[in-house]
Design a protein around this motif. Structure first.
Motif, PDB file in Angstrom:
ATOM      1  N   SER A  14       0.814  -1.219   0.000  1.00 16.90           N
ATOM      2  CA  SER A  14       0.000   0.000   0.000  1.00 16.90           C
ATOM      3  C   SER A  14       0.847   1.269   0.000  1.00 16.90           C
ATOM      4  N   GLN A  15       1.987   1.262   0.687  1.00 18.44           N
ATOM      5  CA  GLN A  15       2.838   2.452   0.694  1.00 18.44           C
ATOM      6  C   GLN A  15       3.467   2.689  -0.682  1.00 18.44           C
ATOM      7  N   ARG A  17       2.025   2.023  -3.465  1.00 21.14           N
ATOM      8  CA  ARG A  17       0.928   2.639  -4.225  1.00 21.14           C
ATOM      9  C   ARG A  17       0.837   4.127  -3.892  1.00 21.14           C
ATOM     10  N   VAL A  18       0.851   4.466  -2.619  1.00 22.80           N
ATOM     11  CA  VAL A  18       0.754   5.872  -2.195  1.00 22.80           C
ATOM     12  C   VAL A  18       1.918   6.685  -2.767  1.00 22.80           C
ATOM     13  N   ASP A  19       3.115   6.140  -2.671  1.00 20.96           N
ATOM     14  CA  ASP A  19       4.306   6.858  -3.128  1.00 20.96           C
ATOM     15  C   ASP A  19       4.290   7.142  -4.622  1.00 20.96           C
TER      16      ASP A  19
END
Length: 94
Positions: A14-15, A17-19
């Motif tokens: 998920s991180q 994806r966020v980045d």
């Protein structure tokens, strides 16, 4: 021809994806004239993003693969799987 892209994120990514989301959205914007529909696949509770679904106009299968490979999410290694299939719109009638 329209192609469907069903992309599933790697577990625990998920991180990642966020980045990479701003670059991914910029990539979509730069191809907006070709995109029929695009958006994230959601977790069972509807709160998290666990993949992507896109339908994009591409000249052929090779162009569809190139589109998928050019996505910053793909370049960052976010996806566990990417399924690409030719797709035809039936409803609603255009």
């Amino acid at each position: 021809m329209l192609y469907m892209f069903h992309c599933t994120d790697k577990a625990g990514a998920s991180q990642l994806r966020v980045d990479n989301r701003p670059a991914h959205l910029a990539y979509l914007e730069s191809n907006a004239d070709r995109i029929f529909v695009a958006g994230p696949l959601l977790s069972d509770d509807g709160q998290g993003m666990v993949g992507s679904l896109l339908i994009v106009d591409c000249a052929d299968e090779a162009a569809a693969k190139a589109f998928a490979d050019g996505d910053p999410y793909a370049k960052a290694g976010l996806f566990e799987t990417v399924e690409i299939r030719a797709w035809r719109r039936v409803y609603p009638k255009a």
